[in-house]
Design a protein around this motif. Structure first.
Motif, PDB file in Angstrom:
ATOM      1  N   LEU A 111      10.323   5.517   1.870  1.00 16.29           N
ATOM      2  CA  LEU A 111       8.986   5.212   2.320  1.00 16.29           C
ATOM      3  C   LEU A 111       8.868   5.140   3.987  1.00 16.29           C
ATOM      4  O   LEU A 111       7.821   4.702   4.445  1.00 16.29           O
ATOM      5  CB  LEU A 111       8.550   3.884   1.635  1.00 16.29           C
ATOM      6  CG  LEU A 111       8.638   4.044   0.020  1.00 16.29           C
ATOM      7  CD1 LEU A 111       7.675   2.698  -0.545  1.00 16.29           C
ATOM      8  CD2 LEU A 111       7.886   5.103  -0.445  1.00 16.29           C
ATOM      9  N   LEU A 156      -0.054   6.478  -2.968  1.00 21.29           N
ATOM     10  CA  LEU A 156       1.091   7.248  -2.796  1.00 21.29           C
ATOM     11  C   LEU A 156       1.232   8.367  -3.978  1.00 21.29           C
ATOM     12  O   LEU A 156       2.059   9.190  -3.971  1.00 21.29           O
ATOM     13  CB  LEU A 156       2.519   6.434  -3.125  1.00 21.29           C
ATOM     14  CG  LEU A 156       2.803   5.367  -2.098  1.00 21.29           C
ATOM     15  CD1 LEU A 156       3.958   4.391  -2.717  1.00 21.29           C
ATOM     16  CD2 LEU A 156       3.110   5.809  -0.756  1.00 21.29           C
ATOM     17  N   ARG A 174       6.773  -3.761   6.488  1.00 17.95           N
ATOM     18  CA  ARG A 174       6.941  -2.525   6.384  1.00 17.95           C
ATOM     19  C   ARG A 174       8.543  -2.437   6.632  1.00 17.95           C
ATOM     20  O   ARG A 174       9.268  -1.836   5.873  1.00 17.95           O
ATOM     21  CB  ARG A 174       6.325  -1.668   7.528  1.00 17.95           C
ATOM     22  CG  ARG A 174       6.401  -0.258   7.244  1.00 17.95           C
ATOM     23  CD  ARG A 174       5.395   0.285   8.497  1.00 17.95           C
ATOM     24  NE  ARG A 174       5.778   1.669   8.310  1.00 17.95           N
ATOM     25  CZ  ARG A 174       6.386   2.441   8.451  1.00 17.95           C
ATOM     26  NH1 ARG A 174       7.384   2.106   9.231  1.00 17.95           N
ATOM     27  NH2 ARG A 174       6.446   3.735   8.240  1.00 17.95           N
ATOM     28  N   THR A 232       0.722  -0.380   0.677  1.00 22.59           N
ATOM     29  CA  THR A 232       0.929   1.099   1.081  1.00 22.59           C
ATOM     30  C   THR A 232      -0.357   1.581   0.999  1.00 22.59           C
ATOM     31  O   THR A 232      -1.133   1.255   0.184  1.00 22.59           O
ATOM     32  CB  THR A 232       2.193   1.661   0.477  1.00 22.59           C
ATOM     33  OG1 THR A 232       1.699   2.062  -0.740  1.00 22.59           O
ATOM     34  CG2 THR A 232       3.439   1.025   0.702  1.00 22.59           C
ATOM     35  N   GLU A 233      -0.361   2.705   1.754  1.00 22.06           N
ATOM     36  CA  GLU A 233      -1.642   3.740   1.316  1.00 22.06           C
ATOM     37  C   GLU A 233      -1.383   4.326  -0.192  1.00 22.06           C
ATOM     38  O   GLU A 233      -0.118   4.179  -0.594  1.00 22.06           O
ATOM     39  CB  GLU A 233      -1.521   4.685   2.414  1.00 22.06           C
ATOM     40  CG  GLU A 233      -0.204   5.617   2.455  1.00 22.06           C
ATOM     41  CD  GLU A 233      -0.321   6.632   3.379  1.00 22.06           C
ATOM     42  OE1 GLU A 233      -1.106   7.395   3.712  1.00 22.06           O
ATOM     43  OE2 GLU A 233       0.929   6.959   4.077  1.00 22.06           O
ATOM     44  N   LYS A 264       2.023  -6.411   9.509  1.00 27.63           N
ATOM     45  CA  LYS A 264       2.249  -5.133   8.815  1.00 27.63           C
ATOM     46  C   LYS A 264       3.621  -4.389   9.127  1.00 27.63           C
ATOM     47  O   LYS A 264       4.512  -4.102   8.251  1.00 27.63           O
ATOM     48  CB  LYS A 264       1.264  -4.271   9.146  1.00 27.63           C
ATOM     49  CG  LYS A 264      -0.100  -4.280   8.731  1.00 27.63           C
ATOM     50  CD  LYS A 264      -1.223  -3.380   8.834  1.00 27.63           C
ATOM     51  CE  LYS A 264      -2.463  -3.452   7.972  1.00 27.63           C
ATOM     52  NZ  LYS A 264      -3.601  -2.677   8.581  1.00 27.63           N
ATOM     53  N   VAL A 271       5.704   6.137   5.282  1.00 28.17           N
ATOM     54  CA  VAL A 271       4.530   5.711   4.664  1.00 28.17           C
ATOM     55  C   VAL A 271       3.539   4.632   5.431  1.00 28.17           C
ATOM     56  O   VAL A 271       4.146   3.942   5.850  1.00 28.17           O
ATOM     57  CB  VAL A 271       4.894   5.101   3.089  1.00 28.17           C
ATOM     58  CG1 VAL A 271       3.729   4.321   2.665  1.00 28.17           C
ATOM     59  CG2 VAL A 271       5.150   6.362   2.313  1.00 28.17           C
ATOM     60  N   ASN A 272       2.272   4.863   5.490  1.00 29.18           N
ATOM     61  CA  ASN A 272       1.385   3.676   6.071  1.00 29.18           C
ATOM     62  C   ASN A 272       1.131   2.499   5.126  1.00 29.18           C
ATOM     63  O   ASN A 272       1.072   2.630   4.046  1.00 29.18           O
ATOM     64  CB  ASN A 272       0.030   4.302   6.460  1.00 29.18           C
ATOM     65  CG  ASN A 272       0.208   5.555   7.558  1.00 29.18           C
ATOM     66  OD1 ASN A 272       1.202   5.278   8.390  1.00 29.18           O
ATOM     67  ND2 ASN A 272      -0.440   6.560   7.455  1.00 29.18           N
ATOM     68  N   ILE A 273       1.126   1.293   6.132  1.00 30.57           N
ATOM     69  CA  ILE A 273       0.691   0.046   5.317  1.00 30.57           C
ATOM     70  C   ILE A 273      -0.889  -0.230   5.594  1.00 30.57           C
ATOM     71  O   ILE A 273      -1.425  -0.138   6.646  1.00 30.57           O
ATOM     72  CB  ILE A 273       1.333  -0.973   6.040  1.00 30.57           C
ATOM     73  CG1 ILE A 273       3.011  -0.932   5.877  1.00 30.57           C
ATOM     74  CG2 ILE A 273       0.967  -2.379   5.297  1.00 30.57           C
ATOM     75  CD1 ILE A 273       3.685  -1.010   4.570  1.00 30.57           C
ATOM     76  N   ARG A 286      -0.634   2.243  -5.099  1.00 29.82           N
ATOM     77  CA  ARG A 286       0.047   1.885  -3.952  1.00 29.82           C
ATOM     78  C   ARG A 286       1.378   1.103  -4.284  1.00 29.82           C
ATOM     79  O   ARG A 286       1.383   0.315  -5.359  1.00 29.82           O
ATOM     80  CB  ARG A 286      -0.751   0.955  -2.995  1.00 29.82           C
ATOM     81  CG  ARG A 286      -1.987   1.361  -2.636  1.00 29.82           C
ATOM     82  CD  ARG A 286      -3.203   0.379  -2.616  1.00 29.82           C
ATOM     83  NE  ARG A 286      -4.744   0.945  -2.395  1.00 29.82           N
ATOM     84  CZ  ARG A 286      -5.128   1.345  -1.301  1.00 29.82           C
ATOM     85  NH1 ARG A 286      -4.257   1.352  -0.177  1.00 29.82           N
ATOM     86  NH2 ARG A 286      -6.287   1.911  -1.000  1.00 29.82           N
TER      87      ARG A 286
END
Ligand SMILES: Cc1cc2nc3c(=O)[nH]c(=O)nc-3n(C[C@H](O)[C@H](O)[C@H](O)COP(=O)(O)OP(=O)(O)OC[C@H]3O[C@@H](n4cnc5c(N)ncnc54)[C@H](O)[C@@H]3O)c2cc1C
Length: 425
Positions: free
Chosen positions: A328, A265, A318, A262-263, A314, A331-333, A296
């Motif tokens: 989450l 956190l 996710r 993930t980005e 991705k 949240v971005n991957i 992350r």
């Protein structure tokens, strides 16, 4: 030959060193030639060079290109197969030897990090998680078996409430926590070992795929542009061995497994998800995850038996992550990548010799961070002093996958479909 780059992973993006090693373009001699620069190969090369052997290490791509530079980073006790399986196979006494060798693998992993000052974010703790009554029972049995029969006392059983305090997911009903296991940045660990091997005098070549092994009292290893003449050979290619030994390849199946990062956190968010440890469920096809040093979530799971990376990895990862941690959702991957684990039919490790002076260790079955290091040490020990402990492993019988190297995949897909259905049930 040009070495392939690392996959676009969180690990490659956070690697703390890089090496420029030549490609082999001449004929050289060595006491020992090691093929493959994952943990198995590099540890064996390092140990032998430290004892005065002239060692050449040949890597087809870049150092740490294989599973060692891509894994979930969970350094776990034991072997991929259960101790009870080994007990039935080779008896209590030998099974105890395998157990103590596995624990040595874990202890030496931590010791190597200290001895060679490897900056790889080691963290203590690993939890095995249950999600149904059958799992809860299996974890209790496992706990009692290891504690009562093997005197392993770093385990704690978690009930439903305790597991929820540790892992903020609605899925789990129980846990088995091991304070002795842990997790690390696998590429930085492998590169740290490479740096130690280089300092110990190992001659390292990248972009140098071995294409042929000619057996003899002195073994000849051919690459596209050069060759090595060596008294001993160590084959440490595991699931990345392509066409070099049909015998070895028929007994280990490369299975693709995938990880998403993930980005970042933030520390508090990561701590709220899980308390610093690594974790995995105990399904046959399992989810495994941990938080990185820069906070992350690194979430692994999903398998591919064809070896082809799923499209839109991705998004797939996710969805799987959100199933475990619905919080989450937004949240971005940042990264998603995969690699091959080398699975054996019985999930026990496959060590042995192709000839008197050609050693191999493979088939860690997704459980290789600690096990590979000790495999490398045992091969070095077999060459330098005694093969007693290495040869113990030859007592574990290994069957070929039906269909051999070329047709093994369909048989495995059928077998895995069975286990997948069993997981769902
Ligand atoms: C995505 C993923 C997640 C994983 N997660 C975990 C985990 O959390 N915990 C755990 O314990 N294990 C895990 N594993 C398994 C673990 O990573 C492996 O068991 C271990 O790294 C294998 O190390 P190795 O040194 O034997 O082989 P590798 O690291 O695969 O190295 C083999 C090397 O040999 C080279 N090679 C192949 N053929 C040739 C040739 N002909 N000539 C020269 N070089 C050659 C390859 O390029 C490769 O670099 C995971 C694996 C993957 C892929």
């Amino acid at each position: 030959m040009t070495a392939k780059p690392y996959p676009d992973s969180y690990y490659a993006a956070s690697a703390n060193q890089a090496f420029v090693f030549p490609s082999l373009s001449e004929s050289i001699q060595a006491d020992v030639c090691v093929i493959g620069s994952g943990i198995t190969g590099v540890v064996s090369a390092l140990k032998l060079a430290e004892q005065g052997y002239k060692v050449a290490l040949l890597e087809a791509e870049q150092v740490g290109f294989g599973a060692s530079g891509r894994s979930g980073g969970q350094a776990i006790f034991g072997w991929a197969c259960e101790q009870s399986y080994l007990e039935n196979l080779v008896g209590q006494e030998s099974a105890r030897h395998f157990w103590s060798i596995a624990l040595e693998g874990l202890a030496h992993t931590k010791q190597r990090i200290k001895d060679y000052q490897i900056d790889c974010d080691w963290c203590d703790g690993m939890a095995h998680l249950g999600m149904k009554a059958r799992h809860d029972h299996a974890l209790q049995t496992w706990y009692h078996q290891l504690q009562d029969n093997y005197g392993y006392n770093s385990l704690t059983l978690w009930d439903n409430d305790q597991v929820r305090e540790q892992i903020d997911s609605p899925l789990y009903t129980s846990g088995l926590y091991d304070a002795n296991s842990g997790h690390l940045h696998p590429l930085n660990y492998t590169l740290g070992l490479v740096a130690a091997a280089k300092s110990a005098g190992v001659d390292i070549y990248q972009g140098s795929r071995v294409t042929q092994i000619i057996q003899g009292e002195s073994v000849t290893l051919k690459t596209v542009a050069g060759q090595v003449q060596a008294k001993h050979v160590i084959l440490a290619c595991n699931a990345y061995l392509e066409g070099l030994s049909p015998y070895l390849e028929s007994r280990v199946m490369p299975v693709g497994t995938y990880i998403a990062a993930t980005e970042p956190l933030g520390e508090a968010k990561c701590w709220s998800l899980m308390k610093g440890m690594a974790a995995c469920d105990i399904n046959f096809v399992l989810d495994y995850y941990r938080c990185s040093a820069d906070h992350r979530l690194l979430f692994g799971g999903r398998v591919s038996y064809s070896g082809a990376e799923p499209r839109d990895l991705k998004a797939i990862m996710r969805a799987q992550m959100i199933h475990v941690f619905p919080q989450l959702r937004a949240v971005n991957i940042d990264y998603a990548w995969g690699g091959y684990v080398g699975i054996t039919m019985n999930r026990a490790p496959h060590f042995g010799r192709l000839a008197n002076n050609i050693y191999y260790a493979q088939g860690f079955s997704g459980h290789g961070i600690a096990a590979c290091g000790i495999a490398g040490e045992l091969m070095a020990e077999a060459i330098a002093t005694t093969a007693e402990r290495f040869d113990l492993f030859t007592r574990i019988p290994h069957r070929a996958f039906p269909g051999g190297r070329l047709l093994r995949t369909p048989a495995l897909v059928l077998a895995m479909a069975y286990y997948r259905i069993r997981d769902y049930l």
